[in-house]
Design an enzyme around this catalytic site. Structure first.
Site, mmCIF file in Angstrom:
data_model
loop_
_atom_site.group_PDB
_atom_site.id
_atom_site.type_symbol
_atom_site.label_atom_id
_atom_site.label_comp_id
_atom_site.label_asym_id
_atom_site.label_seq_id
_atom_site.Cartn_x
_atom_site.Cartn_y
_atom_site.Cartn_z
ATOM 1 N N LYS A 183 0.837 -1.202 0.000
ATOM 2 C CA LYS A 183 0.000 0.000 0.000
ATOM 3 C C LYS A 183 0.877 1.259 0.000
ATOM 4 O O LYS A 183 2.049 1.204 0.355
ATOM 5 C CB LYS A 183 -0.948 -0.007 1.205
ATOM 6 C CG LYS A 183 -1.877 -1.227 1.215
ATOM 7 C CD LYS A 183 -2.685 -1.349 -0.057
ATOM 8 C CE LYS A 183 -3.733 -2.455 -0.051
ATOM 9 N NZ LYS A 183 -3.211 -3.814 0.056
HETATM 10 C C1 LIG Z 1 -10.010 -3.636 -1.272
HETATM 11 C C2 LIG Z 1 -9.247 -4.318 -0.181
HETATM 12 N N1 LIG Z 1 -9.835 -4.485 1.024
HETATM 13 C C3 LIG Z 1 -9.199 -5.085 2.037
HETATM 14 C C4 LIG Z 1 -7.919 -5.566 1.893
HETATM 15 C C5 LIG Z 1 -7.293 -6.310 3.020
HETATM 16 O O1 LIG Z 1 -6.180 -5.687 3.532
HETATM 17 P P1 LIG Z 1 -5.046 -6.518 4.307
HETATM 18 O O2 LIG Z 1 -4.228 -7.220 3.276
HETATM 19 O O3 LIG Z 1 -4.273 -5.464 5.031
HETATM 20 O O4 LIG Z 1 -5.730 -7.458 5.219
HETATM 21 C C6 LIG Z 1 -7.261 -5.396 0.676
HETATM 22 C C7 LIG Z 1 -5.883 -5.855 0.483
HETATM 23 O O5 LIG Z 1 -5.254 -5.611 -0.500
HETATM 24 C C8 LIG Z 1 -7.946 -4.767 -0.401
HETATM 25 O O6 LIG Z 1 -7.380 -4.626 -1.604
#
Ligand SMILES: Cc1ncc(COP(=O)(O)O)c(C=O)c1O
Length: 374
Positions: A183
């Site tokens: 990110k």
């Molecule tokens: C749209 C979206 N929501 C939630 C997440 C989940 O994040 P994490 O990988 O930090 O759990 C991601 C991860 O890329 C995502 O792209």
């Protein structure tokens, strides 16, 4: 040939120093003052009252959905083209995810499609800003208000994105960012939940921390999670967040370079650099191989892989996921745009650490591949 990963992070000297200083300070756990400092800074940056740091974006979605009090019998509208975390959070509280198809123009879900899925059981809508753009949010927000729907805003991919000049992540009753290593702002693993309601923020804090009873230690009237963020992660997030405008600017330069290199190539559909209401923040540079292209996505990504260039395919639709279908969490439906994007979409190396030389190599490799098929 040196490999080019799909994401290469970029850590500054200040980032490294912050983590080192945190270690020196002796603070390791979520009790460290770095966590509350990061929460306050994040909330201020996005223009929200409260920030609740968690261990991932997935954890943030779990907390957000649970804090809103959604449960069995409630339907939550959610874009189908998204990560499983969105559905997981909904199923986790016993509610029903209702996957919604997206639009071709920007791969996001616009009002009419949510509207078509409204039933008397619909209690919330999850807005997910995908691959650098968002949909036209004001009509959706007004419609959600009109129908008394809670809005969960998943801004996991949307650091630095603005809708009509306003910061994404500031629209939902509750919103969530991921801080995973790929990110724009990262803490390695991590997430941030944001809201304006003190009661909701309190609820999130409690759910994040196992619902410890505030008066009676180790006493639990409810079950929560240990989704806490460490001080070291927060320490890294602070200087990262200070650099947000610079980081987003660099993503936009990367995105524009790719865009201009591939614009007009009829074998690809690429997202616009801007729409009427948003300037692409280019979390990643995504493209879709056209239906009538002279090659498949797999032909292209395999050819790139032989040159050490990594790519990542789009998500599968939630409505296609065995984990949801086999357990009967969702009905079997056909969502043609999501299916098509999911079968033909992918993204190129887009990390902040991608050098201009490596980006040139990627562009040349794509051109060479396409040229060999004309
Ligand atoms: C749209 C979206 N929501 C939630 C997440 C989940 O994040 P994490 O990988 O930090 O759990 C991601 C991860 O890329 C995502 O792209």
């Amino acid at each position: 040939m040196t490999p080019i990963p799909v994401n290469t992070p970029d850590l500054s000297e200040a980032d490294r120093r912050a983590v080192f200083e945190c270690l020196e300070s002796g603070w390791l756990s979520s009790e460290g003052p770095q966590v509350s400092e990061f929460e306050a800074l994040f909330a201020r940056t996005v223009g929200r009252e409260y920030g609740i740091a968690v261990s991932s974006g997935t954890a943030g979605l779990d907390v957000a959905v649970a804090a809103l009090g959604l449960g069995p019998g409630d339907e939550v509208l959610v874009p189908s083209l998204t990560i499983i975390s969105c559905a997981r959070a909904i199923v986790g509280v016993g509610a029903t995810p209702v996957p919604v198809d997206c639009d071709w123009e920007d791969w996001n879900v616009h009002l009419q499609r949510f509207r078509d899925c409204l039933t008397p059981r619909t209690k919330a809508v999850m807005l997910v800003h995908l691959y650098g753009l968002c949909s036209d949010l004001n009509p959706i927000l007004a419609w959600a208000r009109e129908h008394g729907l809670a809005v969960i805003e998943d801004a996991s991919q949307a650091h630095g994105l603005r809708y009509k000049g306003e910061i994404c992540g500031s629209f939902g009753d509750i919103s969530v960012f991921s801080l995973y290593a790929n990110k724009v702002v990262t803490t390695g693993e991590g997430g941030m939940v944001l809201c304006n309601s003190e009661a909701l923020a309190q609820r999130c804090r409690s759910l994040r921390n196992l619902c410890f009873d505030s008066a009676k230690r180790f006493w639990h009237k409810e079950l929560g999670w240990n989704y806490r963020m460490t001080a070291m992660q927060a320490a890294l997030g602070i200087p990262q967040l200070h650099r947000l405008p610079e980081l987003v600017q660099r993503k936009r330069v990367m995105g524009a370079t790719y865009h201009h290199a591939f614009a007009g190539m009829k074998d690809f559909h690429i997202a616009p650099m801007s729409t009427q209401y948003a300037e692409n923040a280019y979390w990643v540079f995504a493209m879709v191989v056209a239906q009538d292209a002279r090659f498949t996505r797999e032909d292209l990504t395999k050819a790139l892989a032989t040159q050490g260039i990594a790519t990542r395919t789009f998500f599968y639709g939630l409505h296609q996921q065995p984990a949801l279908l086999d357990e009967g969490y969702i009905d079997r439906v056909s969502l043609p745009i999501t299916e098509s994007l999911s079968a033909r979409g992918f993204y190129l190396p887009s990390g902040l650490g991608l050098s201009p030389q490596d980006q040139r190599r990627v562009i040349d490799a794509v051109h060479e591949f396409v040229g060999s098929h004309s």
